[in-house]
Structure formats: structure tokens, C-alpha cells
Design a protein around this motif. Structure first.
Motif, PDB file in Angstrom:
ATOM      1  N   ARG A   1       4.783  27.881  47.682  1.00  0.00           N
ATOM      2  CA  ARG A   1       5.415  27.860  49.003  1.00  0.00           C
ATOM      3  C   ARG A   1       4.460  28.260  50.134  1.00  0.00           C
ATOM      4  NH1 ARG A   1      11.122  28.613  49.128  1.00  0.00           N
ATOM      5  NH2 ARG A   1      11.994  27.460  47.367  1.00  0.00           N
ATOM      6  N   GLN A   2       3.418  29.035  49.791  1.00  0.00           N
ATOM      7  CA  GLN A   2       2.443  29.484  50.801  1.00  0.00           C
ATOM      8  C   GLN A   2       3.135  30.113  52.016  1.00  0.00           C
ATOM      9  OE1 GLN A   2      -0.689  26.169  51.083  1.00  0.00           O
ATOM     10  NE2 GLN A   2       0.803  25.251  49.671  1.00  0.00           N
ATOM     11  N   PRO A   3       4.006  31.105  51.761  1.00  0.00           N
ATOM     12  CA  PRO A   3       4.829  31.661  52.841  1.00  0.00           C
ATOM     13  C   PRO A   3       4.102  32.785  53.568  1.00  0.00           C
ATOM     14  CG  PRO A   3       5.420  32.723  50.795  1.00  0.00           C
ATOM     15  CD  PRO A   3       4.268  31.783  50.484  1.00  0.00           C
ATOM     16  N   PHE A   4       2.924  32.507  54.061  1.00  0.00           N
ATOM     17  CA  PHE A   4       2.140  33.563  54.703  1.00  0.00           C
ATOM     18  C   PHE A   4       1.437  33.033  55.944  1.00  0.00           C
ATOM     19  CE2 PHE A   4      -0.915  31.367  52.060  1.00  0.00           C
ATOM     20  CZ  PHE A   4      -2.072  31.377  52.811  1.00  0.00           C
ATOM     21  N   ARG A   5       1.070  33.967  56.807  1.00  0.00           N
ATOM     22  CA  ARG A   5       0.197  33.646  57.928  1.00  0.00           C
ATOM     23  C   ARG A   5      -0.820  34.766  58.045  1.00  0.00           C
ATOM     24  NH1 ARG A   5       3.271  30.202  57.266  1.00  0.00           N
ATOM     25  NH2 ARG A   5       4.342  28.860  58.752  1.00  0.00           N
TER      26      ARG A   5
ATOM     27  N   PRO B   1      -5.744  19.036  41.056  1.00  0.00           N
ATOM     28  CA  PRO B   1      -6.229  19.447  42.386  1.00  0.00           C
ATOM     29  C   PRO B   1      -5.214  20.384  43.041  1.00  0.00           C
ATOM     30  CG  PRO B   1      -6.001  17.028  42.201  1.00  0.00           C
ATOM     31  CD  PRO B   1      -5.443  17.599  40.965  1.00  0.00           C
ATOM     32  N   LYS B   2      -5.713  21.374  43.766  1.00  0.00           N
ATOM     33  CA  LYS B   2      -4.819  22.317  44.451  1.00  0.00           C
ATOM     34  C   LYS B   2      -4.212  21.652  45.683  1.00  0.00           C
ATOM     35  CE  LYS B   2      -7.626  26.368  43.374  1.00  0.00           C
ATOM     36  NZ  LYS B   2      -7.105  26.516  42.013  1.00  0.00           N
ATOM     37  N   GLU B   3      -2.927  21.829  45.856  1.00  0.00           N
ATOM     38  CA  GLU B   3      -2.284  21.357  47.092  1.00  0.00           C
ATOM     39  C   GLU B   3      -2.018  22.554  47.970  1.00  0.00           C
ATOM     40  OE1 GLU B   3       1.101  18.965  46.079  1.00  0.00           O
ATOM     41  OE2 GLU B   3      -0.102  17.694  44.753  1.00  0.00           O
ATOM     42  N   ARG B   4      -2.731  22.603  49.082  1.00  0.00           N
ATOM     43  CA  ARG B   4      -2.584  23.750  49.982  1.00  0.00           C
ATOM     44  C   ARG B   4      -2.441  23.260  51.415  1.00  0.00           C
ATOM     45  NH1 ARG B   4      -2.113  25.810  45.581  1.00  0.00           N
ATOM     46  NH2 ARG B   4      -3.357  27.503  44.706  1.00  0.00           N
ATOM     47  N   LYS B   5      -1.717  24.051  52.209  1.00  0.00           N
ATOM     48  CA  LYS B   5      -1.596  23.762  53.633  1.00  0.00           C
ATOM     49  C   LYS B   5      -2.974  23.899  54.282  1.00  0.00           C
ATOM     50  CE  LYS B   5       3.064  25.788  53.732  1.00  0.00           C
ATOM     51  NZ  LYS B   5       3.902  26.947  54.144  1.00  0.00           N
ATOM     52  N   PRO B   6      -3.235  23.174  55.361  1.00  0.00           N
ATOM     53  CA  PRO B   6      -4.515  23.358  56.064  1.00  0.00           C
ATOM     54  C   PRO B   6      -4.556  24.708  56.769  1.00  0.00           C
ATOM     55  CG  PRO B   6      -3.095  21.832  57.262  1.00  0.00           C
ATOM     56  CD  PRO B   6      -2.391  22.143  55.976  1.00  0.00           C
TER      57      PRO B   6
ATOM     58  N   GLN C   1     -15.201  31.101  55.543  1.00  0.00           N
ATOM     59  CA  GLN C   1     -15.282  31.242  54.069  1.00  0.00           C
ATOM     60  C   GLN C   1     -14.189  32.146  53.534  1.00  0.00           C
ATOM     61  OE1 GLN C   1     -18.999  32.980  52.642  1.00  0.00           O
ATOM     62  NE2 GLN C   1     -20.163  31.354  53.629  1.00  0.00           N
ATOM     63  N   VAL C   2     -14.006  33.254  54.257  1.00  0.00           N
ATOM     64  CA  VAL C   2     -13.051  34.277  53.839  1.00  0.00           C
ATOM     65  C   VAL C   2     -11.619  33.731  53.980  1.00  0.00           C
ATOM     66  CG1 VAL C   2     -12.141  36.445  54.773  1.00  0.00           C
ATOM     67  CG2 VAL C   2     -14.571  36.254  54.200  1.00  0.00           C
ATOM     68  N   LEU C   3     -11.361  33.027  55.067  1.00  0.00           N
ATOM     69  CA  LEU C   3     -10.030  32.436  55.273  1.00  0.00           C
ATOM     70  C   LEU C   3      -9.763  31.330  54.244  1.00  0.00           C
ATOM     71  CD1 LEU C   3     -10.029  32.196  59.188  1.00  0.00           C
ATOM     72  CD2 LEU C   3      -8.818  33.899  57.782  1.00  0.00           C
ATOM     73  N   GLU C   4     -10.797  30.579  53.928  1.00  0.00           N
ATOM     74  CA  GLU C   4     -10.649  29.502  52.946  1.00  0.00           C
ATOM     75  C   GLU C   4     -10.310  30.067  51.558  1.00  0.00           C
ATOM     76  OE1 GLU C   4     -10.327  26.391  53.205  1.00  0.00           O
ATOM     77  OE2 GLU C   4     -10.649  25.696  51.143  1.00  0.00           O
ATOM     78  N   ALA C   5     -10.913  31.194  51.208  1.00  0.00           N
ATOM     79  CA  ALA C   5     -10.586  31.837  49.920  1.00  0.00           C
ATOM     80  C   ALA C   5      -9.111  32.238  49.896  1.00  0.00           C
ATOM     81  CB  ALA C   5     -11.476  33.066  49.705  1.00  0.00           C
ATOM     82  N   ALA C   6      -8.626  32.742  51.023  1.00  0.00           N
ATOM     83  CA  ALA C   6      -7.209  33.119  51.117  1.00  0.00           C
ATOM     84  C   ALA C   6      -6.324  31.878  50.965  1.00  0.00           C
ATOM     85  CB  ALA C   6      -6.943  33.792  52.457  1.00  0.00           C
ATOM     86  N   ARG C   7      -6.735  30.804  51.576  1.00  0.00           N
ATOM     87  CA  ARG C   7      -5.957  29.562  51.538  1.00  0.00           C
ATOM     88  C   ARG C   7      -5.789  29.044  50.115  1.00  0.00           C
ATOM     89  NH1 ARG C   7      -6.136  23.769  52.276  1.00  0.00           N
ATOM     90  NH2 ARG C   7      -8.234  23.723  51.402  1.00  0.00           N
ATOM     91  N   LEU C   8      -6.798  29.264  49.269  1.00  0.00           N
ATOM     92  CA  LEU C   8      -6.752  28.754  47.892  1.00  0.00           C
ATOM     93  C   LEU C   8      -5.862  29.590  46.972  1.00  0.00           C
ATOM     94  CD1 LEU C   8     -10.464  27.730  47.197  1.00  0.00           C
ATOM     95  CD2 LEU C   8      -8.539  26.276  47.866  1.00  0.00           C
ATOM     96  N   ALA C   9      -5.408  30.740  47.443  1.00  0.00           N
ATOM     97  CA  ALA C   9      -4.633  31.644  46.583  1.00  0.00           C
ATOM     98  C   ALA C   9      -3.341  30.985  46.118  1.00  0.00           C
ATOM     99  CB  ALA C   9      -4.309  32.929  47.354  1.00  0.00           C
ATOM    100  N   PRO C  10      -2.968  31.241  44.865  1.00  0.00           N
ATOM    101  CA  PRO C  10      -1.685  30.714  44.379  1.00  0.00           C
ATOM    102  C   PRO C  10      -0.519  31.550  44.933  1.00  0.00           C
ATOM    103  CG  PRO C  10      -2.717  32.070  42.682  1.00  0.00           C
ATOM    104  CD  PRO C  10      -3.693  32.009  43.834  1.00  0.00           C
ATOM    105  N   THR C  11       0.615  30.915  45.145  1.00  0.00           N
ATOM    106  CA  THR C  11       1.826  31.609  45.605  1.00  0.00           C
ATOM    107  C   THR C  11       3.020  31.066  44.822  1.00  0.00           C
ATOM    108  OG1 THR C  11       2.016  29.975  47.374  1.00  0.00           O
ATOM    109  CG2 THR C  11       1.003  32.073  47.974  1.00  0.00           C
TER     110      THR C  11
END
Lengths: 169, 169
Positions: free
Chosen positions: B42-46, A154-159, B28-38
């Protein structure tokens, strides 16, 4: 595959079957990369397709994990710095360009049933030596390319609430 | 949409209808961005979502084209530098991370019938001022988000023979 399903199903594959990648699928994946947009349409990238068979030890100098060379292919996405677009303030966009190209490639691979894994934590000096890269060419990311031998996690992502701002910071 | 069709159909939209973007599509569009691998997850984006109505002149300081503010929304993808993964040799991967996120967002938008355009040639000083960005937050790319009012143009891309090497440089 439908795009939403595709981005949900793609995962970082860290075990590969030895089965070869059909040339038709390789070409599909490369073609997806070719269609990627780049800053000012400069297309300042090259993809190096490496057959792992017989080169395992050499390639493990680049990234020392067994699964890196378990796949029949490894792809290195490089920036050609002199071809890249640079903004007036000196900001270079080759990393962005190469990432878009690799994202297209990786999603196309998942779409074809193939596994990949974004690798940034490689040894850049070893990569330059093993691949014979000229000074102007920077290896940015690697991925194995082959059939997955592990299962998705499962993907672990920030909300979204932590990642999105409205109007201003 | 099937992925191959999607990457073929996506294009840089440079004219937008005034029609609003439905909140469901934005999510939907924001959720696709959220699923992106980093890198290292770290998901160092806003993502900053900006309504253009009434802010046209201010936003055109960032990128002075009429079509930039013609869409009801503009999205700015930022790197949070202190959250980003950095390789041992000092190479920072935030541009790569933000580009993957924006590629997911832009493809999800096309999948929802929305138009976008990758914008790197913005004024970074104006962007920081208008969006109130802290020092640690770098605006990397912008896109309008709205319904297209222009037509796709054929993609001009280099042939694969120029972009792909086999085994070594």
C-alpha cells in the motif's frame, strides 16, 4: 552484499526449497536482528524460531498458505508490550521496534542467500494458541526462512514525487 | 558497504557538521526508502524533507535538542492512515510500514557516510502544527540527516539467549 544491491534484490519469496537453513546462517540472521535499534534501547521483542517439519497443519492455522510451511523455518517477531517505550501522549512504539528488528533480520537473510516474506495477514488468535504466547506478548509479523524456489518479480512502487514533500505538507 | 558491516557501523548520531547533504546523496537515501516493502504494497507513507536553516527555533518545538537542528536536514516519516492496510481484527500496520521505510532510509544514509538518529520522543502536537499535517497523516518518526560530528559508541544489546525462543514461548 552492498546495501543498495541488497535492498534491490530482496523480494517476497512465496516458494521455498526443502533444504535446511545452516545453523551458522540462522545465527547470522538473528544477530542482525539483535543489533537493531529500538526506542530508548528497550529491546522489547522476542523472536520465535519454529521448525516446520511435522507441524505443517498446526502452523497453517496461523497462515493458511502451503508456501508458509514449505520453508524449514518460520520466524515470529513478537512485541513484549510491558517492556516497550511509550511516549507521553500514550503512543506505543513496539510496532516500530519490532519492524526495525524484522527488517534487519529479513535483509540479513537476503544477504545470506535466504528467502523471506513479511506476513501480517495471519490469524492472531491461532498464533497465540499455537505458540503459547502470554497475554503481554503480541505476535506482530511472521516470515518463513529458507532457500527460495521462485524468482524475483520487479518491484512496483509509487514514484518519489508521490511520496516525498519538501518543508511542509 | 557490506550489510553486516553497515548495521554494525550505524549508530545514533547526536552531533552534526553544518556541511550540506549533496542532492545526489539525498536522492539515494529517499530511493532506498521508496524500495521498502509495506503491507499489501500500500505504501501508506510520506517523507517530509525539512531544511533546518532559519527554522531552528520552530523545529525545536518538535524536539528540543540543539543537535536536532544542527544537521542541514530533518526528515519526518509519516503514516497516511487511510491508505494503510488493516487486518481483519482491526490491527493497523502503518507503524510497521513506516518503520521499514525509515530503517531503509537510515541504513542508506549510513551507507552514504551520513548520520541519522531515530527520534520517537518528539511532541506530536507541535509536529502537526509546524509541518501543517492533515488529520489523516500521523508523524511517526523523525531523524536529522547530515554529516556526523561525533564518534560511534559501542552498542549495548541483550544477548540472543534473552531475545530468542525456539518452537514455543
Amino acid at each position: 552484499m552492498e546495501f543498495t544491491e541488497l535492498i534491490t534484490k530482496r523480494y517476497s519469496v512465496r516458494a521455498y526449497k526443502p533444504d535446511p537453513v545452516e545453523d551458522e546462517k540462522l545465527q547470522q540472521v538473528l544477530e542482525a536482528a539483535r543489533l537493531a535499534p529500538t526506542a530508548a534501547n528497550r529491546q522489547p521483542f522476542r523472536l520465535i524460531v519454529i521448525h516446520t517439519a511435522g507441524r505443517e497443519e498446526e502452523l497453517k492455522r496461523i497462515y493458511p498458505r502451503d508456501w508458509f510451511v514449505q520453508a524449514p523455518l518460520v520466524i515470529c517477531a513478537c512485541a513484549v508490550l510491558s517492556e516497550g517505550w511509550v511516549r507521553r501522549d500514550g503512543k506505543r512504539y513496539t510496532d516500530v521496534d519490532v519492524a526495525i528488528v524484522m527488517d534487519h533480520l529479513i535483509l540479513a537473510a537476503a544477504n545470506a542467500g535466504l528467502g523471506t516474506c513479511w506476513i501480517a495477514a495471519f490469524d492472531p488468535v491461532a498464533a497465540r494458541e499455537v505458540l503459547g504466547l502470554p497475554e503481554d506478548v503480541e505476535p506482530v509479523v511472521f516470515t518463513p526462512l529458507g532457500y527460495p524456489a521462485d524468482e524475483p518479480r520487479p518491484k512496483e512502487r509509487k514514484p518519489l514525487a508521490e511520496l516525498v514533500r519538501y518543508e511542509r505538507w
